[in-house]
Design a protein around this motif. Structure first.
Motif, PDB file in Angstrom:
ATOM      1  N   LYS A 133       6.491   6.980   7.329  1.00 45.53           N
ATOM      2  CA  LYS A 133       7.501   7.858   7.895  1.00 45.53           C
ATOM      3  C   LYS A 133       8.238   7.073   8.987  1.00 45.53           C
ATOM      4  O   LYS A 133       7.677   6.218   9.672  1.00 45.53           O
ATOM      5  N   ASP A 134       9.498   7.427   9.164  1.00 46.77           N
ATOM      6  CA  ASP A 134      10.333   6.683  10.113  1.00 46.77           C
ATOM      7  C   ASP A 134       9.734   6.624  11.508  1.00 46.77           C
ATOM      8  O   ASP A 134       9.867   5.622  12.210  1.00 46.77           O
ATOM      9  N   PHE A 135       9.072   7.696  11.916  1.00 44.39           N
ATOM     10  CA  PHE A 135       8.599   7.751  13.291  1.00 44.39           C
ATOM     11  C   PHE A 135       7.414   6.821  13.572  1.00 44.39           C
ATOM     12  O   PHE A 135       7.014   6.658  14.721  1.00 44.39           O
ATOM     13  N   VAL A 136       6.852   6.177  12.538  1.00 36.02           N
ATOM     14  CA  VAL A 136       5.759   5.228  12.773  1.00 36.02           C
ATOM     15  C   VAL A 136       6.096   3.817  12.292  1.00 36.02           C
ATOM     16  O   VAL A 136       5.299   2.887  12.485  1.00 36.02           O
ATOM     17  N   LYS A 137       7.246   3.662  11.677  1.00 38.54           N
ATOM     18  CA  LYS A 137       7.600   2.341  11.153  1.00 38.54           C
ATOM     19  C   LYS A 137       7.606   1.295  12.272  1.00 38.54           C
ATOM     20  O   LYS A 137       8.127   1.539  13.353  1.00 38.54           O
ATOM     21  N   GLY A 138       6.999   0.166  11.988  1.00 39.30           N
ATOM     22  CA  GLY A 138       6.949  -0.907  12.963  1.00 39.30           C
ATOM     23  C   GLY A 138       5.781  -0.806  13.925  1.00 39.30           C
ATOM     24  O   GLY A 138       5.498  -1.759  14.665  1.00 39.30           O
ATOM     25  N   ARG A 139       5.090   0.341  13.927  1.00 36.72           N
ATOM     26  CA  ARG A 139       3.972   0.519  14.850  1.00 36.72           C
ATOM     27  C   ARG A 139       2.640   0.763  14.124  1.00 36.72           C
ATOM     28  O   ARG A 139       1.588   0.386  14.634  1.00 36.72           O
ATOM     29  N   PHE A 140       2.692   1.383  12.977  1.00 35.14           N
ATOM     30  CA  PHE A 140       1.491   1.692  12.209  1.00 35.14           C
ATOM     31  C   PHE A 140       1.442   0.821  10.960  1.00 35.14           C
ATOM     32  O   PHE A 140       2.475   0.492  10.370  1.00 35.14           O
ATOM     33  N   THR A 141       0.219   0.465  10.559  1.00 36.22           N
ATOM     34  CA  THR A 141       0.028  -0.310   9.338  1.00 36.22           C
ATOM     35  C   THR A 141      -1.103   0.298   8.519  1.00 36.22           C
ATOM     36  O   THR A 141      -2.218   0.454   9.016  1.00 36.22           O
ATOM     37  N   ILE A 142      -0.788   0.657   7.288  1.00 36.57           N
ATOM     38  CA  ILE A 142      -1.779   1.204   6.384  1.00 36.57           C
ATOM     39  C   ILE A 142      -2.272   0.092   5.460  1.00 36.57           C
ATOM     40  O   ILE A 142      -1.490  -0.781   5.052  1.00 36.57           O
ATOM     41  N   SER A 143      -3.560   0.111   5.154  1.00 36.30           N
ATOM     42  CA  SER A 143      -4.108  -0.894   4.247  1.00 36.30           C
ATOM     43  C   SER A 143      -5.309  -0.301   3.516  1.00 36.30           C
ATOM     44  O   SER A 143      -5.847   0.730   3.928  1.00 36.30           O
ATOM     45  N   ARG A 144      -5.703  -0.968   2.459  1.00 34.39           N
ATOM     46  CA  ARG A 144      -6.855  -0.517   1.695  1.00 34.39           C
ATOM     47  C   ARG A 144      -7.694  -1.716   1.270  1.00 34.39           C
ATOM     48  O   ARG A 144      -7.163  -2.811   1.050  1.00 34.39           O
ATOM     49  N   ASP A 145      -8.985  -1.488   1.146  1.00 30.46           N
ATOM     50  CA  ASP A 145      -9.913  -2.513   0.676  1.00 30.46           C
ATOM     51  C   ASP A 145     -10.694  -1.876  -0.478  1.00 30.46           C
ATOM     52  O   ASP A 145     -11.672  -1.160  -0.244  1.00 30.46           O
ATOM     53  N   ASN A 146     -10.246  -2.133  -1.677  1.00 29.35           N
ATOM     54  CA  ASN A 146     -10.868  -1.501  -2.836  1.00 29.35           C
ATOM     55  C   ASN A 146     -12.323  -1.953  -3.027  1.00 29.35           C
ATOM     56  O   ASN A 146     -13.144  -1.200  -3.544  1.00 29.35           O
ATOM     57  N   ALA A 147     -12.629  -3.159  -2.629  1.00 30.48           N
ATOM     58  CA  ALA A 147     -13.999  -3.663  -2.785  1.00 30.48           C
ATOM     59  C   ALA A 147     -14.980  -2.876  -1.912  1.00 30.48           C
ATOM     60  O   ALA A 147     -16.154  -2.731  -2.258  1.00 30.48           O
ATOM     61  N   ARG A 148     -14.485  -2.380  -0.790  1.00 28.93           N
ATOM     62  CA  ARG A 148     -15.333  -1.631   0.140  1.00 28.93           C
ATOM     63  C   ARG A 148     -15.078  -0.120   0.095  1.00 28.93           C
ATOM     64  O   ARG A 148     -15.713   0.623   0.834  1.00 28.93           O
ATOM     65  N   ASN A 149     -14.171   0.304  -0.775  1.00 25.75           N
ATOM     66  CA  ASN A 149     -13.802   1.733  -0.842  1.00 25.75           C
ATOM     67  C   ASN A 149     -13.348   2.253   0.524  1.00 25.75           C
ATOM     68  O   ASN A 149     -13.763   3.334   0.952  1.00 25.75           O
ATOM     69  N   MET A 150     -12.506   1.474   1.181  1.00 20.68           N
ATOM     70  CA  MET A 150     -12.063   1.819   2.516  1.00 20.68           C
ATOM     71  C   MET A 150     -10.537   1.790   2.619  1.00 20.68           C
ATOM     72  O   MET A 150      -9.865   0.998   1.955  1.00 20.68           O
ATOM     73  N   MET A 151     -10.026   2.653   3.469  1.00 19.40           N
ATOM     74  CA  MET A 151      -8.617   2.634   3.818  1.00 19.40           C
ATOM     75  C   MET A 151      -8.547   2.627   5.342  1.00 19.40           C
ATOM     76  O   MET A 151      -9.423   3.191   6.008  1.00 19.40           O
ATOM     77  N   TYR A 152      -7.478   2.012   5.855  1.00 17.37           N
ATOM     78  CA  TYR A 152      -7.346   1.875   7.296  1.00 17.37           C
ATOM     79  C   TYR A 152      -5.942   2.276   7.746  1.00 17.37           C
ATOM     80  O   TYR A 152      -4.987   2.216   6.979  1.00 17.37           O
ATOM     81  N   LEU A 153      -5.854   2.647   9.006  1.00 20.74           N
ATOM     82  CA  LEU A 153      -4.561   2.877   9.632  1.00 20.74           C
ATOM     83  C   LEU A 153      -4.614   2.246  11.011  1.00 20.74           C
ATOM     84  O   LEU A 153      -5.310   2.743  11.902  1.00 20.74           O
ATOM     85  N   GLN A 154      -3.910   1.138  11.155  1.00 24.31           N
ATOM     86  CA  GLN A 154      -3.785   0.493  12.454  1.00 24.31           C
ATOM     87  C   GLN A 154      -2.613   1.135  13.178  1.00 24.31           C
ATOM     88  O   GLN A 154      -1.489   1.122  12.669  1.00 24.31           O
ATOM     89  N   MET A 155      -2.890   1.696  14.331  1.00 22.04           N
ATOM     90  CA  MET A 155      -1.861   2.399  15.082  1.00 22.04           C
ATOM     91  C   MET A 155      -1.659   1.689  16.412  1.00 22.04           C
ATOM     92  O   MET A 155      -2.586   1.614  17.239  1.00 22.04           O
ATOM     93  N   ASP A 156      -0.471   1.157  16.606  1.00 20.03           N
ATOM     94  CA  ASP A 156      -0.142   0.446  17.836  1.00 20.03           C
ATOM     95  C   ASP A 156       0.901   1.214  18.628  1.00 20.03           C
ATOM     96  O   ASP A 156       1.684   1.992  18.070  1.00 20.03           O
ATOM     97  N   ASN A 157       0.924   0.977  19.921  1.00 20.05           N
ATOM     98  CA  ASN A 157       1.911   1.605  20.797  1.00 20.05           C
ATOM     99  C   ASN A 157       1.946   3.119  20.585  1.00 20.05           C
ATOM    100  O   ASN A 157       3.009   3.708  20.353  1.00 20.05           O
ATOM    101  N   LEU A 158       0.793   3.727  20.693  1.00 23.33           N
ATOM    102  CA  LEU A 158       0.690   5.163  20.450  1.00 23.33           C
ATOM    103  C   LEU A 158       1.457   5.967  21.489  1.00 23.33           C
ATOM    104  O   LEU A 158       1.584   5.559  22.652  1.00 23.33           O
TER     105      LEU A 158
END
Length: 123
Positions: free
Chosen positions: A60-85
């Motif tokens: 979403k526009d309001f998090v672009k450049g600050r949040f990063t979503i990622s996934r690790d299928n080998a570990r069945n994990m998803m992440y959300l790195q949130m910067d400058n909250l």
């Protein structure tokens, strides 16, 4: 039994960072599109970011450049790195999984949803 469990929330000051995690079990993780949603006090649940089975990301526009979503299928994990909250980003953050990326992007009812983790940002 299929389950999504979030972790990593907490109390942080505006401008700080947090990394949320979503652990999946009981489902073929790599086959599901994923999303992070948040619900602020008194507001509707809204999509924050999403990632397809192929790794295509959407923000979403309001998090672009600050949040990063990622996934690790080998570990069945998803992440959300949130910067400058920001203070207004306080809320319950939850993860969702669905076989359709469109369902996640359309903020429709996903096949699987976690209970959420609280993120509180103070000034």
């Amino acid at each position: 039994q299929e389950q999504l469990v979030e972790s990593g929330g907490g109390l942080v000051q505006a401008g700080d960072s947090l990394r949320l995690s979503c652990a999946a079990s009981g489902l073929t993780f790599s086959s599901f599109a994923l999303g992070w949603f948040r619900q602020a006090p008194g507001k509707e649940r809204e999509l924050v970011a999403a990632i397809s089975t192929g790794g295509i990301t959407y923000y979403k526009d309001f998090v672009k450049g600050r949040f990063t979503i990622s996934r690790d299928n080998a570990r069945n994990m998803m992440y959300l790195q949130m910067d400058n909250l920001k203070v207004e980003e306080t809320g319950v953050y939850s993860c969702a999984a669905d076989s359709s990326f469109g369902t996640i992007l359309g903020e429709q009812w996903s096949a699987f949803r976690g209970q959420g983790t609280q993120v509180t940002v103070f000034s």
